[in-house]
Design a protein around this motif. Sequence first.
Motif, PDB file in Angstrom:
ATOM      1  N   ASP A  66      23.525  -1.354  10.873  1.00  0.00           N
ATOM      2  CA  ASP A  66      22.321  -1.095  10.084  1.00  0.00           C
ATOM      3  C   ASP A  66      21.142  -1.131  11.049  1.00  0.00           C
ATOM      4  O   ASP A  66      20.647  -2.192  11.405  1.00  0.00           O
ATOM      5  N   GLN A  67      20.718   0.026  11.502  1.00  0.00           N
ATOM      6  CA  GLN A  67      19.565   0.173  12.387  1.00  0.00           C
ATOM      7  C   GLN A  67      18.485   0.911  11.601  1.00  0.00           C
ATOM      8  O   GLN A  67      18.788   1.851  10.877  1.00  0.00           O
ATOM      9  N   ARG A  68      17.225   0.475  11.755  1.00  0.00           N
ATOM     10  CA  ARG A  68      16.150   1.079  10.969  1.00  0.00           C
ATOM     11  C   ARG A  68      14.927   1.370  11.838  1.00  0.00           C
ATOM     12  O   ARG A  68      14.561   0.556  12.678  1.00  0.00           O
ATOM     13  N   ILE A  69      14.312   2.492  11.586  1.00  0.00           N
ATOM     14  CA  ILE A  69      13.011   2.829  12.157  1.00  0.00           C
ATOM     15  C   ILE A  69      12.016   2.736  11.014  1.00  0.00           C
ATOM     16  O   ILE A  69      12.239   3.284   9.937  1.00  0.00           O
ATOM     17  N   ARG A  70      10.909   2.029  11.255  1.00  0.00           N
ATOM     18  CA  ARG A  70       9.938   1.749  10.196  1.00  0.00           C
ATOM     19  C   ARG A  70       8.551   2.297  10.550  1.00  0.00           C
ATOM     20  O   ARG A  70       8.078   2.098  11.656  1.00  0.00           O
ATOM     21  N   LEU A  71       7.919   2.909   9.560  1.00  0.00           N
ATOM     22  CA  LEU A  71       6.526   3.331   9.644  1.00  0.00           C
ATOM     23  C   LEU A  71       5.783   2.568   8.557  1.00  0.00           C
ATOM     24  O   LEU A  71       6.233   2.543   7.404  1.00  0.00           O
ATOM     25  N   GLU A  72       4.648   1.954   8.914  1.00  0.00           N
ATOM     26  CA  GLU A  72       3.965   1.068   7.976  1.00  0.00           C
ATOM     27  C   GLU A  72       2.456   1.282   8.006  1.00  0.00           C
ATOM     28  O   GLU A  72       1.888   1.596   9.053  1.00  0.00           O
ATOM     29  N   ALA A  73       1.836   1.069   6.855  1.00  0.00           N
ATOM     30  CA  ALA A  73       0.378   1.010   6.745  1.00  0.00           C
ATOM     31  C   ALA A  73       0.032  -0.299   6.052  1.00  0.00           C
ATOM     32  O   ALA A  73       0.742  -0.726   5.132  1.00  0.00           O
ATOM     33  N   TYR A  74      -1.021  -0.964   6.511  1.00  0.00           N
ATOM     34  CA  TYR A  74      -1.438  -2.264   5.991  1.00  0.00           C
ATOM     35  C   TYR A  74      -2.821  -2.166   5.385  1.00  0.00           C
ATOM     36  O   TYR A  74      -3.671  -1.441   5.894  1.00  0.00           O
ATOM     37  N   LEU A  75      -3.031  -2.934   4.336  1.00  0.00           N
ATOM     38  CA  LEU A  75      -4.338  -3.021   3.690  1.00  0.00           C
ATOM     39  C   LEU A  75      -4.580  -4.485   3.361  1.00  0.00           C
ATOM     40  O   LEU A  75      -3.742  -5.127   2.722  1.00  0.00           O
ATOM     41  N   ASN A  76      -5.688  -5.053   3.822  1.00  0.00           N
ATOM     42  CA  ASN A  76      -6.072  -6.440   3.531  1.00  0.00           C
ATOM     43  C   ASN A  76      -7.407  -6.434   2.801  1.00  0.00           C
ATOM     44  O   ASN A  76      -8.377  -5.866   3.298  1.00  0.00           O
ATOM     45  N   LEU A  79     -10.729 -11.594  -1.116  1.00  0.00           N
ATOM     46  CA  LEU A  79     -11.226 -11.866  -2.463  1.00  0.00           C
ATOM     47  C   LEU A  79     -12.023 -13.158  -2.390  1.00  0.00           C
ATOM     48  O   LEU A  79     -11.504 -14.233  -2.649  1.00  0.00           O
ATOM     49  N   GLY A  80     -13.254 -13.055  -1.971  1.00  0.00           N
ATOM     50  CA  GLY A  80     -14.059 -14.240  -1.718  1.00  0.00           C
ATOM     51  C   GLY A  80     -13.726 -14.794  -0.337  1.00  0.00           C
ATOM     52  O   GLY A  80     -13.170 -14.111   0.517  1.00  0.00           O
ATOM     53  N   SER A  81     -14.039 -16.077  -0.119  1.00  0.00           N
ATOM     54  CA  SER A  81     -13.840 -16.670   1.209  1.00  0.00           C
ATOM     55  C   SER A  81     -12.467 -17.299   1.383  1.00  0.00           C
ATOM     56  O   SER A  81     -12.068 -17.592   2.504  1.00  0.00           O
ATOM     57  N   LYS A  82     -11.692 -17.520   0.319  1.00  0.00           N
ATOM     58  CA  LYS A  82     -10.419 -18.242   0.434  1.00  0.00           C
ATOM     59  C   LYS A  82      -9.192 -17.436   0.035  1.00  0.00           C
ATOM     60  O   LYS A  82      -8.084 -17.806   0.364  1.00  0.00           O
ATOM     61  N   TRP A  83      -9.348 -16.337  -0.693  1.00  0.00           N
ATOM     62  CA  TRP A  83      -8.222 -15.557  -1.176  1.00  0.00           C
ATOM     63  C   TRP A  83      -8.111 -14.258  -0.387  1.00  0.00           C
ATOM     64  O   TRP A  83      -9.112 -13.671   0.004  1.00  0.00           O
ATOM     65  N   LEU A  84      -6.868 -13.802  -0.199  1.00  0.00           N
ATOM     66  CA  LEU A  84      -6.614 -12.528   0.469  1.00  0.00           C
ATOM     67  C   LEU A  84      -5.505 -11.807  -0.284  1.00  0.00           C
ATOM     68  O   LEU A  84      -4.418 -12.357  -0.474  1.00  0.00           O
ATOM     69  N   ALA A  85      -5.788 -10.592  -0.712  1.00  0.00           N
ATOM     70  CA  ALA A  85      -4.769  -9.718  -1.294  1.00  0.00           C
ATOM     71  C   ALA A  85      -4.393  -8.715  -0.216  1.00  0.00           C
ATOM     72  O   ALA A  85      -5.265  -8.184   0.481  1.00  0.00           O
ATOM     73  N   SER A  86      -3.102  -8.484  -0.053  1.00  0.00           N
ATOM     74  CA  SER A  86      -2.685  -7.522   0.962  1.00  0.00           C
ATOM     75  C   SER A  86      -1.569  -6.642   0.431  1.00  0.00           C
ATOM     76  O   SER A  86      -0.847  -7.000  -0.504  1.00  0.00           O
ATOM     77  N   ASN A 107       4.940  -3.713  -0.365  1.00  0.00           N
ATOM     78  CA  ASN A 107       4.901  -5.171  -0.474  1.00  0.00           C
ATOM     79  C   ASN A 107       3.499  -5.562  -0.930  1.00  0.00           C
ATOM     80  O   ASN A 107       2.507  -5.137  -0.334  1.00  0.00           O
ATOM     81  N   PHE A 108       3.434  -6.377  -1.981  1.00  0.00           N
ATOM     82  CA  PHE A 108       2.158  -6.844  -2.523  1.00  0.00           C
ATOM     83  C   PHE A 108       2.128  -8.360  -2.359  1.00  0.00           C
ATOM     84  O   PHE A 108       3.032  -9.041  -2.836  1.00  0.00           O
ATOM     85  N   ARG A 109       1.070  -8.873  -1.707  1.00  0.00           N
ATOM     86  CA  ARG A 109       1.003 -10.295  -1.371  1.00  0.00           C
ATOM     87  C   ARG A 109      -0.362 -10.860  -1.744  1.00  0.00           C
ATOM     88  O   ARG A 109      -1.384 -10.205  -1.547  1.00  0.00           O
ATOM     89  N   LEU A 110      -0.365 -12.098  -2.253  1.00  0.00           N
ATOM     90  CA  LEU A 110      -1.594 -12.820  -2.539  1.00  0.00           C
ATOM     91  C   LEU A 110      -1.523 -14.158  -1.821  1.00  0.00           C
ATOM     92  O   LEU A 110      -0.515 -14.858  -1.896  1.00  0.00           O
ATOM     93  N   GLN A 111      -2.602 -14.509  -1.109  1.00  0.00           N
ATOM     94  CA  GLN A 111      -2.618 -15.710  -0.260  1.00  0.00           C
ATOM     95  C   GLN A 111      -3.914 -16.483  -0.484  1.00  0.00           C
ATOM     96  O   GLN A 111      -4.969 -15.889  -0.699  1.00  0.00           O
ATOM     97  N   ARG A 112      -3.832 -17.791  -0.396  1.00  0.00           N
ATOM     98  CA  ARG A 112      -4.997 -18.680  -0.555  1.00  0.00           C
ATOM     99  C   ARG A 112      -5.091 -19.553   0.682  1.00  0.00           C
ATOM    100  O   ARG A 112      -4.088 -20.125   1.114  1.00  0.00           O
TER     101      ARG A 112
END
Length: 186
Positions: A66-76, A79-86, A107-112
Amino acid sequence: MPVLGVSYQINEAFDVTAYGSQLFGDLDPQLALARLRYTVNDIWGLGLGYFGLWQDGTAERPDPQDQRIRLEAYLNIPLGSKWLASHRSRAEHRFRDVENGWRYRPNFRLQRSLRIAEDRTVNPFVFVEPFYDLNESDVTSVEYAFGANLDLIDSVNLEAWATHTEARGAASDFQYISLLFTYSLN
């Protein structure tokens, strides 16, 4: 699943990361990945990567690959000074001993961010990632996870997370815990 990684900031826009792991439990493959990322600005980025997975052979798959080539785009999105949606939008081509093909994995991520010491923060997070297989024109699995990352000392980061993967059409779902140690060469 312990994972070891190294990262290097080439310049302000480019960084490179490599990981390796030996998994334990029901699945016990080795995996490796490498990624070159280009940061457009604080919000956008692009990536090109490789992922390899090696397992012991079975009667059904004597030489699994299982070999994979990946192409990705990121968005950060702060949300204020402590939250990050990516969001990470990944297209990957899988070269396998069974059917090759493309998958789309948003992939949808929420971080504090939480301060735990004068110079240290811990960042709890949750994410969800559906796997859309273009050969099947369907979502074949969905991964849910929660965890946290922490800068242990200068140049060393620990990220721990628990994952549940709903594998559609499989006999059972997968659960695993990961510990990722990353060392920055800068």
